[in-house]
Design a protein around this motif. Structure first.
Motif, PDB file in Angstrom:
ATOM      1  N   ALA A 148       0.960  -1.225  -0.076  1.00 28.96           N
ATOM      2  CA  ALA A 148       0.074   0.179  -0.012  1.00 28.96           C
ATOM      3  C   ALA A 148       0.815   1.083  -0.001  1.00 28.96           C
ATOM      4  N   LYS A 154      -4.329   1.728  -0.195  1.00 23.20           N
ATOM      5  CA  LYS A 154      -4.220   1.401  -1.482  1.00 23.20           C
ATOM      6  C   LYS A 154      -3.145   1.776  -2.319  1.00 23.20           C
ATOM      7  N   ARG A 175      -6.856   2.786  -6.801  1.00 27.85           N
ATOM      8  CA  ARG A 175      -7.235   2.347  -5.556  1.00 27.85           C
ATOM      9  C   ARG A 175      -7.344   0.815  -5.462  1.00 27.85           C
ATOM     10  N   THR A 176      -6.398  -0.019  -5.624  1.00 29.58           N
ATOM     11  CA  THR A 176      -6.437  -1.333  -5.364  1.00 29.58           C
ATOM     12  C   THR A 176      -5.056  -1.917  -5.229  1.00 29.58           C
TER      13      THR A 176
END
Length: 523
Positions: A148, A154, A175-176
């Motif tokens: 992250a 994320k 955002r993953t």
């Protein structure tokens, strides 16, 4: 001339570093520019001379819209106001949306297309397009366990693929930590001993990037059609990258012509432009000395063994050695030298053929002790900045750096020679076997005096008959393709840890990104 270059694409502006006192400057820099729908696609380039109050020298431009996507273009643009030219490598990559040519959802290879590619590299067409060695396709599916990099826990990851100077990349998934790219890219292979570099970055604000993981894949180890998870490594390519066992799912297919590849390795390898300068470093200096010491210790052990035979420390061993020495001296012929080297390389293959096992993948032991830590290197950089004495002794530092690089080059060639006999790169070892076999036949049939006369005739007449051909050493070029022990450490695959099936993965929706944009790479 203290030259620097300014780039402009729409409202985006960049400036290169200044190259002092050079009439043919080489910047070797990379700039990332973004292409948006409806914006101008003309890249403007201006050259300045900083030595005279930043005097304007000349300008040129290139229409990016005319370049094909997902391909690295080598472009030479003449300057308009002055004689001269600027050389660029341009790539339009990172395109997003399901309509792009690199999207796997729209990729349906036809049988005719596959047959056309394979027909270009059949043995019967070996002497057509000698520089076109092969065709590589890489499918980038997804990744998992990434670190992250953002505050919200994320990341915004994207993948960059590099094959020597060719560079392509995927779109950014936002955002993953389990992105799904589903992209396919193709590369023109110019050297079968090249290494495919796969790097995962996180896209931050203001188009900055943060490292998430890296992977090196030798082309000679690719298994066609194998869909496989690869563990991402740190910057040093030794330990796993940060995250929860970060991995990336790839599938590769390689079609190549062995005869073209064999002819290509006799030429010098293509230099990679974006390579960081090797600065003076105490750890690297000691490492290169230790590598040479290891080689010298091996030679010393052999000399000690021969000495022990001559000193009759073991009578049985000395009798056998004396008997073999007399036989060799009585029957020796020049052709036996390449014959012995050929049999020495074939020893590994014979053992594997008899036992029915594949060729062993040998990697240096105790790699933890011979690879620099990032923390130690960063600490050394800080000390170097504080020490003003080194700035006053720049000449001494340059000489020591030259010695450091020379020691590393000598150790690298010795280790590459040793790895050739170990069949680390089977294709190169078989080429060496073929060359030694031909040398054995030639030395057996033709007296040495005639070979020496032919070599001298060729050496003296070459500048006259072929004045434009650059002289090169084929044996040295062949050894440059074999990785040394330090390179083998970076190529060593890490063990893949299988996650439990109950682990749920949050994937970002395909082709749904906040902004539809394309990245343009320059270096």
């Amino acid at each position: 001339m203290d030259a620097f270059v300014k780039f402009r694409l729409g409202s985006q502006k960049y400036k290169s570093r200044t190259m002092s006192r050079s009439a043919s400057p080489k910047w070797l820099e990379q700039f990332d520019l973004y292409l948006y729908e409806g914006q101008p696609q003309v890249l403007e380039i201006q050259l300045y001379d900083e030595a005279f109050s930043r005097d304007y020298v000349g300008r040129c431009s290139v229409d990016i819209g005319l370049l094909s996507k997902e391909t690295t273009h080598s472009v030479i643009i003449p300057l308009q106001e002055v004689s001269g030219q600027i050389s660029l490598l341009l790539t339009i990559s990172g395109t997003s949306g399901s309509e792009t040519i690199s999207d796997l959802g729209n990729y349906k290879p036809s049988t005719e297309e596959i047959k056309t590619i394979e027909s270009r590299y059949i043995i019967g067409r070996s002497f057509h397009s000698l520089k076109d060695v092969g065709h590589l396709s890489v499918k980038v599916y997804e990744a998992q366990g990434l670190a992250a990099a953002d505050i919200g826990g994320k990341s915004d990851p994207f993948v960059v693929l590099e094959l020597v100077n060719a560079r392509l990349q995927t779109q950014t998934e936002y955002r993953t930590l389990t992105p799904c790219w589903n992209k396919i890219f193709t590369f023109a292979v110019k050297d079968i001993t090249s290494i495919l570099e796969v790097t995962v970055y996180d896209e931050d604000t203001n188009h900055k990037t943060e490292f998430l993981g890296k992977l090196h894949i030798p082309l000679w180890k690719i298994t066609n059609g194998e869909k496989k998870w690869y563990v991402l490594k740190d910057r040093k390519l030794v330990r796993p990258a940060k995250g929860s066992n970060p991995q990336i799912l790839l599938e590769m297919d390689l079609v190549w012509n062995p005869i073209r590849a064999g002819l290509r390795v006799m030429d010098p390898p293509e230099p990679k432009f974006l390579v960081p300068d090797q600065r003076l470093n105490r750890e690297i200096f000691l490492l290169n000395i230790d590598r040479l010491r290891t080689i010298c210790v091996g030679i010393y052990d052999v000399m000690q063994y021969i000495q022990s035979c001559m000193e009759w420390e073991s009578p049985i061993r000395s009798i056998i050695a004396l008997f073999l020495y007399q036989i060799v001296c009585y029957t020796f012929q020049p052709f036996m030298i390449p014959l012995f080297l050929m049999l020495l390389i074939l020893k590994t293959w014979f053992v594997c053929a008899i036992t029915g096992s594949p060729l062993p993948e040998e990697y240096p032991e105790d790699s933890e002790t011979i690879v620099l830590d990032d923390d130690d290197e960063g600490q050394g950089d800080g000390e170097e900045k504080k020490m003003s004495l080194r700035q006053k002794l720049q000449a001494v530092q340059d000489a020591t750096q030259t010695l450091q690089n020379a020691l590393g080059s000598i150790a690298s060639i010795c280790e590459s020679t040793r790895n050739t006999f170990r069949m680390v790169v089977p294709f190169i070892s078989w080429l060496a076997i073929l060359g030694l076999f031909v040398g054995t036949i030639v030395l057996y049939l033709i007296p040495m005096r005639y070979l020496a006369m032919a070599w001298g005739l060729h050496r003296f007449l070459r500048p006259i008959l072929r004045p434009n051909v650059k002289p090169t050493d084929e044996v040295y070029n062949l050894l440059l393709r074999v990785p040394d022990n330090q390179q083998l450490i970076t190529l060593k695959p890490l063990r893949v840890i299988t996650l439990p099936e109950t682990v749920q993965r949050n994937r970002s929706p395909l082709n749904k990104t906040p902004h539809q944009k394309k990245k343009h790479k320059f270096w």
